[in-house]
Scaffold this motif. Structure first.
Motif, PDB file in Angstrom:
ATOM      1  N   PHE A 170       0.821  -1.201   0.000  1.00 24.30           N
ATOM      2  CA  PHE A 170       0.000   0.000   0.000  1.00 24.30           C
ATOM      3  C   PHE A 170       0.860   1.257   0.000  1.00 24.30           C
ATOM      4  CE2 PHE A 170      -3.264  -2.932   0.599  1.00 24.30           C
ATOM      5  CZ  PHE A 170      -4.485  -2.305   0.484  1.00 24.30           C
ATOM      6  N   LEU A 344      -5.514  -2.645  -6.453  1.00 24.92           N
ATOM      7  CA  LEU A 344      -5.654  -1.486  -5.558  1.00 24.92           C
ATOM      8  C   LEU A 344      -5.780  -0.184  -6.340  1.00 24.92           C
ATOM      9  CD1 LEU A 344      -3.046  -2.449  -2.810  1.00 24.92           C
ATOM     10  CD2 LEU A 344      -5.532  -2.691  -2.728  1.00 24.92           C
ATOM     11  N   GLY A 378      -7.570  -1.704   2.012  1.00 24.66           N
ATOM     12  CA  GLY A 378      -6.561  -2.512   2.687  1.00 24.66           C
ATOM     13  C   GLY A 378      -7.035  -3.024   4.032  1.00 24.66           C
TER      14      GLY A 378
END
Length: 478
Positions: A170, A344, A378
């Motif tokens: 992330f 993502l 996340g």
């Protein structure tokens, strides 16, 4: 500390530093939500092709699917390696040009936004934005698969590994968005190619010169294309039909088909597709690890850990083996991250473009919203992965194949038919496919999610074609 231990931490550190450096370069080129989502259309089609192949392969191909081959044999290999590859090639040959053309006309950043411009209905695009959140099930698969690998190489518990992986991926995606994803995927894709060929050659001796005979020695069903002993891959449709149809539909996932929008123009499509197919075909050789683990006589009770246990069995015990094991494990972790970062980026861009902005009627600071969305995704993924269900591969397939089933009719018909399409018919077909898949898989006794999704896809396509014939007939009577 042994030389193998020193090498392990040095290689890991070098990989982390290189990924952050590439992300920093990406961050310098990311100025707005458009650049975050699809870049500035200045990347090579070869780079995009490697990026896509690495995104498609990921933890499913490199860590989870060899477990299906270990348990079910040749039928599983044919399902994922041959039927799946044919589905990928067909989808890009049929859809890439039309999707890029329409995406260019509408300046779409995401698939729901493409749906909005194609069908001119905000409610339908919102529906697509929300069902695309089913991609989180694949985030869970990747997190679990990568955490299993980390426990094989580092003295760390699985839950701690989950947090480490999450923070690392992330953080570098938050920095650079699409550029970070593309640059790091190219690095990861090259590493994955090296490891695939290494493991393919290293274990080939287990076939003892006769592949089919070696598999049949385990059991006749294990060496059969249609395994009568398998509850998942037992006939033509469950092996070939379901594998081809659902993989074709999977190419409509936001982190996959939107790669077409990275291209400069239609002239780059051929180079992009050729690179994706060649690299992706090599990646399917990693499925052989499932055969090697079985032929090596390993008794592995937890299917999802087959790759980890095989690697520890083959490479532990010598200095050179430990060095090789470190490189292989780091590369397999990279394989998971190469898909995770793509999901993502696409999910965060989609939430901002297709949920937050339309509902709030504002376009302020989309890049910041996109990054905050990443954090939310996340945390949800971490909660679901904390105590994962058994057979994480089937869990992920239930969700992602549902998304694929719902996407096929709106995307396929939207690309192939240029004239306006009846929204009610297309939208109802999408609902039928989504609900049909979940009903068949959860309540209808169809254990293989690829089969339930494929039945639902076929049903929705037939429904759409019949609906168009009926509407055409009534319109001609007016």
């Amino acid at each position: 500390m042994t030389s193998a231990e020193i090498f392990k931490y040095m290689l890991t550190g070098a990989y982390v530093i290189l990924v952050y450096w590439l992300s920093w370069i990406g961050m310098r080129r990311t100025k707005d939500i458009s650049g975050f989502a699809i870049g500035n259309k200045d990347m090579s089609p070869y780079l995009i092709g490697i990026t896509l192949a690495a995104s498609i392969a990921s933890t499913a191909t490199f860590v989870i699917n060899p477990g299906f081959v270990y348990v079910h044999g040749l039928s599983a290999y044919v399902h994922y390696g041959i039927a799946g590859s044919a589905g990928i090639l067909s989808a890009f040959l049929i859809l890439s040009r039309g999707f890029l053309r329409l995406g260019e006309e509408s300046k779409a950043l995401t698939i729901p936004q493409w749906i909005y411009h194609r069908y001119h209905h905000r409610g339908f695009s919102l529906f697509f934005a929300f069902i695309n959140l089913l991609s989180i099930s694949f985030v869970v698969l990747i997190l679990v698969g990568c955490s299993l690998l980390m426990t094989g190489i580092f003295p760390i518990e699985q839950k701690t590994a989950l947090i480490v992986i999450l923070v690392f991926v992330f953080s570098y995606v938050l920095m650079g968005g699409t550029y970070a994803h593309a640059y790091t995927n190219t690095l990861q894709g090259i590493m994955m190619l090296i490891v695939t060929l290494l493991l393919f050659v290293q274990g080939f001796h287990y076939f003892d010169g006769d592949i089919l005979q070696s598999l049949n020695d385990i059991s006749p069903g294990y060496g059969a294309v249609f395994n009568p002993d398998s509850n998942l891959y037992y006939d033509f449709f469950s092996v070939f039909g379901g594998g081809f149809i659902v993989t074709f539909a999977l190419m409509l996932q936001p982190h996959i088909l939107t790669k077409v929008l990275y291209l400069r123009n239609e002239a780059d499509i051929g180079k992009f597709i050729a690179t994706t197919v060649v690299v992706g075909t090599f990646f399917t050789l990693i499925l052989m690890v499932g055969f090697y683990a079985r032929l090596a006589g390993l008794d592995i009770p937890v299917q999802d850990t087959v790759v980890r246990e095989y690697l520890l069995h083959e490479f532990s015990g010598s200095a050179l083996g430990e060095l090789t094991l470190t490189f292989v494990f780091i590369t397999l972790l990279a394989a998971g991250m190469s898909t995770l970062d793509g999901i993502l980026v696409s999910l965060s861009a989609m939430v901002v473009n297709d949920i937050v902005t339309p509902l709030s009627k504002t376009k302020n600071n989309g890049l910041a919203w996109s990054r905050w969305t990443l954090i939310g995704v996340g945390l949800i993924g971490l909660l679901l992965a904390w105590n994962p269900p058994p057979l994480i591969g089937l869990f992920a397939q239930k969700g992602v194949y549902g998304l694929a089933a719902a996407s096929l009719v709106p995307m396929l018909f939207g690309v192939l038919i240029r004239k306006p399409l009846p929204l009610a018919l297309i939208a109802s077909a999408s609902f039928i496919a989504l609900l049909g898949h979940f009903y068949l898989n959860l309540f209808g006794g169809v254990a293989n999610p690829a089969v339930s999704a494929s039945y639902a896809i076929i049903g929705s396509c037939v429904y759409t074609l019949l609906g168009m014939v009926v509407l055409r007939y009534f319109n001609s009577k007016k």
